[in-house]
Design a protein around this motif. Structure first.
Motif, PDB file in Angstrom:
ATOM      1  N   TYR A  35       0.863  -1.170   0.000  1.00 12.99           N
ATOM      2  CA  TYR A  35       0.000   0.000   0.000  1.00 12.99           C
ATOM      3  C   TYR A  35       0.906   1.228   0.000  1.00 12.99           C
ATOM      4  N   MET A  89       4.715   7.324   1.456  1.00 12.82           N
ATOM      5  CA  MET A  89       5.068   6.293   2.414  1.00 12.82           C
ATOM      6  C   MET A  89       4.551   4.978   1.852  1.00 12.82           C
ATOM      7  N   PHE A  91       3.805   1.031   2.485  1.00 12.64           N
ATOM      8  CA  PHE A  91       3.598   0.049   3.545  1.00 12.64           C
ATOM      9  C   PHE A  91       3.472  -1.347   2.943  1.00 12.64           C
ATOM     10  N   GLY A 107       3.764  -3.256   8.135  1.00 15.67           N
ATOM     11  CA  GLY A 107       5.094  -2.847   8.547  1.00 15.67           C
ATOM     12  C   GLY A 107       5.137  -1.363   8.853  1.00 15.67           C
TER      13      GLY A 107
ATOM     14  N   GLU B  42       5.051   5.069  12.308  1.00 12.65           N
ATOM     15  CA  GLU B  42       4.771   3.640  12.411  1.00 12.65           C
ATOM     16  C   GLU B  42       3.740   3.257  11.367  1.00 12.65           C
ATOM     17  N   GLY B  43       3.625   1.958  11.120  1.00  9.71           N
ATOM     18  CA  GLY B  43       2.581   1.491  10.228  1.00  9.71           C
ATOM     19  C   GLY B  43       1.260   1.368  10.963  1.00  9.71           C
ATOM     20  N   PRO B  44       0.170   1.233  10.211  1.00 13.53           N
ATOM     21  CA  PRO B  44      -1.138   1.033  10.853  1.00 13.53           C
ATOM     22  C   PRO B  44      -1.147  -0.245  11.690  1.00 13.53           C
TER      23      PRO B  44
END
Lengths: 115, 115
Positions: A35, A89, A91, A107, B42-44
């Motif tokens: 993502y 970003m 992910f 992550g 941080e990631g979700p």
């Protein structure tokens, strides 16, 4: 607790250059995802991957993007010729199953800046 | 792509009170909904989910309510704590379709819990 890891945490590149973003999914997971989130926008699906092939890709995931699982642990996203609008970003996520109530674990992300 | 909407970009709540975060969706094929929490850098992180066959799911201080007829879900946090301060994303999935776990995200709501 198992977690998804991503490297690098930050990457700066020149427009037109190739970048490879790396992810190590949770070890017993079978489904993998990328993502991205452009600054100020929502998290957007890029691609899902299962059994060594792409399951689904979004309209964002054009010919400049590719994914690979080169070994039993890594999952990579390659952008062949980066554009300014690829700055975001990124992910990686993984899950034990593609559906049936399974949760995707994310992550920490790689922040990509294209100059 | 406005299939999942979080119309409130921010919410401020006093510690100990209830936080209510709202989410609307337009795609009637969505049948599984998730809430993720995200801290900066941080990631979700998965928080709680609900299937379309239910109208409520509770996990400790967190409860998600689903109103299918209104295509609306909400996340209740009671009591709110300062550590809950984060961006909360609503996400939806079509588990009966051909997509393999693709998540559609809202833009997120920044929750701030003050002492």
């Amino acid at each position: 607790e198992p977690e998804v890891t991503q490297t690098p945490s930050h990457q700066v590149t020149q427009m037109g250059q190739e970048v490879i973003l790396r992810c190590v999914p949770i070890s017993n997971h079978l489904y993998f995802y990328w993502y991205r989130q452009i600054l100020g926008q929502k998290v957007e699906f890029l691609v899902s991957f299962y059994n060594n092939e792409i399951s689904e890709k979004s309209e964002i995931f054009d010919d400049q993007f590719s994914v690979e699982r080169p070994d039993g642990s890594n999952f990579t996203l390659k952008i062949r010729s980066t554009k300014l609008e690829d700055s975001a970003m990124y992910f990686c996520a993984s899950s034990d199953a593609g559906r049936e109530w399974e949760t995707q674990y994310f992550g920490p992300g790689t922040r990509l800046l294209v100059l | 792509d406005q299939q999942v909407k979080q119309n409130s970009p921010s919410l401020s709540v006093q510690e100990g009170r209830i936080s209510i975060l709202n989410c609307d969706y337009t795609n009637s094929m969505f049948d599984y909904f998730l809430w993720y929490k995200k801290y900066p850098a941080e990631g979700p992180t998965f928080l709680i989910s609900i299937s379309s066959i239910k109208d409520k799911n509770e996990d400790g201080r967190f409860t998600v309510f689903l109103n299918k007829s209104a295509k609306h879900l909400s996340l209740h946090i009671v009591p709110s704590q300062p550590g809950d301060s984060a961006v909360y994303f609503c996400a939806a999935r079509d588990d009966r379709g051909s997509t393999l776990g693709r998540l559609y995200f809202g833009r997120g709501t920044q929750l701030t819990v003050w002492p």
